[in-house]
Design an enzyme around this catalytic site. Structure first.
Site, PDB file in Angstrom:
ATOM      1  CB  CYS A  10      -0.935  -0.012   1.210  1.00  0.00           C
ATOM      2  SG  CYS A  10      -1.948   1.470   1.334  1.00  0.00           S
ATOM      3  CB  CYS A  58      -3.404   2.491  -1.349  1.00  0.00           C
ATOM      4  SG  CYS A  58      -3.572   0.779  -0.835  1.00  0.00           S
ATOM      5  CE  LYS A  78      -4.230   2.353  -6.595  1.00  0.00           C
ATOM      6  NZ  LYS A  78      -4.786   0.995  -6.445  1.00  0.00           N
ATOM      7  CE1 TYR A  81      -6.824  -2.221  -6.603  1.00  0.00           C
ATOM      8  CE2 TYR A  81      -7.962  -4.316  -6.877  1.00  0.00           C
ATOM      9  CZ  TYR A  81      -6.983  -3.555  -6.271  1.00  0.00           C
ATOM     10  OH  TYR A  81      -6.155  -4.125  -5.337  1.00  0.00           O
ATOM     11  CD  GLU A  93      -7.158   2.096  -8.795  1.00  0.00           C
ATOM     12  OE1 GLU A  93      -7.983   2.286  -7.888  1.00  0.00           O
ATOM     13  OE2 GLU A  93      -6.117   1.425  -8.639  1.00  0.00           O
ATOM     14  CG  HIS A 102     -29.404  21.788  -2.710  1.00  0.00           C
ATOM     15  ND1 HIS A 102     -29.561  20.902  -3.755  1.00  0.00           N
ATOM     16  CD2 HIS A 102     -29.576  23.028  -3.219  1.00  0.00           C
ATOM     17  CE1 HIS A 102     -29.834  21.584  -4.853  1.00  0.00           C
ATOM     18  NE2 HIS A 102     -29.847  22.879  -4.554  1.00  0.00           N
ATOM     19  CD  GLU A 135     -28.961  17.690  -3.068  1.00  0.00           C
ATOM     20  OE1 GLU A 135     -29.925  17.974  -2.327  1.00  0.00           O
ATOM     21  OE2 GLU A 135     -28.405  18.517  -3.810  1.00  0.00           O
TER      22      GLU A 135
END
Length: 450
Positions: free
Chosen positions: A43, A48, A51, A177, A181, A435, A440
């Site tokens: 990682c 992670c 990246k 993934y 990515e 909002h 939302e």
């Protein structure tokens, strides 16, 4: 008082290993840990963290273009790959030192060398032989490279972080993934990107709507995504590489990266001497408490081939610590673990896909919305956000939430709390939205999808 040199010896100082080591040491145990490659594991070093830094860097190309719609005249002087990689390396070096200090401050004896198991209480670590009461294996995973002629000319996701220059023509093989990515990263940084995947659609295992939306969006951005085709041979012709595809076509490239899976790192540690049971998937087989078939040996993280995510490894480490050092048995919980894909656009998911939900719950209600992100109502960029709620019809519990669009990971993290708590669609409906935000939409969807 233990008759061993250590109460716990951890092999592998990644996110899970270091958490288990320092928690046990902080509780008074005598702990040692060994790491032969990078402190922080995949990682921190080749996963992670770097990246995500490259993802940030790659977004600026679109941000500069979009700035004009908001009144900014931006003069772009050019992109410097070497500067990005140097700054990335500086940050990773800092994090390596952080992991070193975490061990030191907790009182963990850190061996930055290879460790090999002699027996279930004896470890050969460098030139030293030590004994331990408990042994924890946290050696992680490693990229898998297929047996393709010319594969020696390709790289894995490990090496891509250390390329000396940005490839003008970048081919990535894979539909998961990691492949997705890096397709987005390299495209955003200016490379011509071709992504090749043998399956019918990318992101196998994700919700089908997510897969379809992401597939459309990455193509719209300019990635040459080719599905249902594979590489059968790689040629090196002078300075260029040529990927020969199963459909009879060829692609010239400056770099070919494979992201076709990862495997647990179980070789070279002496596990065979103990008779540690290995699962059909190639990982160390463990029970609900991460214990192997050997009485004093445990394993956590990617090496167990359960769920290869950094926060999951940390969770497994904490369950191990509480069970073994606090006397508070806690099973590992892999239900409703949220995840994100930092593709462009990004993906966030928690819970079941629609197909999984129908298999588990039978009748389900689907709520789905697609819209242009507010930012792009002025930029004119052709990009869509997709949000989806999956509700078990009998209980009305929300059992799956999926999003494709800006800040998907950030939004899904909060939604995951509600899903983990068993929130119903009525609970979502009663929640007032913020909002104007994309988030939302998750509390305002009332119309079931046809």
């Amino acid at each position: 008082m233990s008759n061993y040199d250590f109460d716990l010896f951890v092999i592998g100082v990644g996110s899970g290993g270091v958490r288990a080591a320092r928690m046990a040491a902080s509780n008074g145990a005598k702990v040692a840990a060994a790491e032969s490659s990078w402190l922080g594991g995949t990682c921190v070093n080749v996963g992670c963290v770097p990246k995500k830094l490259l993802v940030y860097g790659s977004h600026f190309s679109e941000d500069f273009e979009d700035a004009s719609a908001y009144g900014w005249d931006v003069q772009v002087g050019g992109f410097h790959w070497d500067r990005l990689i140097a700054n990335k390396n500086k940050e990773i070096s800092r994090l390596n030192d952080v992991y070193r200090r975490l061990c030191d401050n907790a009182g963990v004896r850190l061996y930055e060398t290879h460790a090999e198991i002699i027996d279930n209480h004896t470890i050969q670590v460098g030139n030293e032989r030590v004994t331990t009461d408990r042994l924890l294996i946290a050696t992680g995973g490693w990229p898998s490279m297929p047996d393709v002629p010319g594969i020696e000319h390709a790289i894995s996701s490990n090496e891509v972080f250390f390329l000396e220059k940005r490839p003008e023509r970048f081919v990535v093989v894979g539909g998961g993934y990691i492949a997705l990515e890096f397709a987005g990263i390299m495209h955003g940084l200016g490379s011509h990107v071709t992504q090749i995947y043998r399956g019918e659609q990318i992101l196998r295992g994700f919700d089908q709507d997510v897969r379809d939306v992401v597939g459309r969006e990455v193509r719209k951005k300019g990635v040459d995504l080719r599905t249902e085709v594979n590489v059968w041979e790689i040629d090196k012709r002078g300075e260029k590489l040529v990927a020969k595809l199963t459909d009879g076509t060829e692609i010239e490239a400056d770099c070919i990266m494979y992201a076709t899976g990862r495997h647990p790192r179980i070789d070279g540690y002496g596990l065979e001497r103990l008779g540690v049971e290995i699962s059909a998937e190639g990982g160390i087989k463990v029970d609900d408490y991460s214990k192997t078939n050997i009485d004093n040996v445990w394993a956590i993280g990617d090496v167990t081939h359960r769920m290869a995510l950094t926060p999951v490894a940390i969770h497994e480490a904490m369950c191990f610590y509480r069970t073994e050092f606090l006397g508070e048995p806690e099973k590992v919980d892999h239900d409703n673990v949220p995840s994100a894909v930092f593709s462009q656009p990004p993906v966030g998911s928690v819970g079941l896909s629609e197909a999984q939900a129908r298999a588990v719950h039978g009748e389900v209600d689907i709520y789905r919305s697609a819209f242009t992100p507010m930012k792009h109502t002025m930029t004119g960029r052709d990009e869509k956000t997709m949000m989806k709620l999956i509700v078990a019809r009998d209980s009305q519990k929300v059992v799956g939430v999926h999003m494709v669009g800006p800040e998907a990971g950030e939004i899904i993290q909060g939604i995951a709390i509600a899903v983990k708590m068993g929130a119903t669609k009525a609970d979502f409906d009663r929640t007032i939205g913020i909002h104007p935000t994309a988030a939302e939409e998750f509390v305002t969807m009332r119309q079931k999808a046809a």
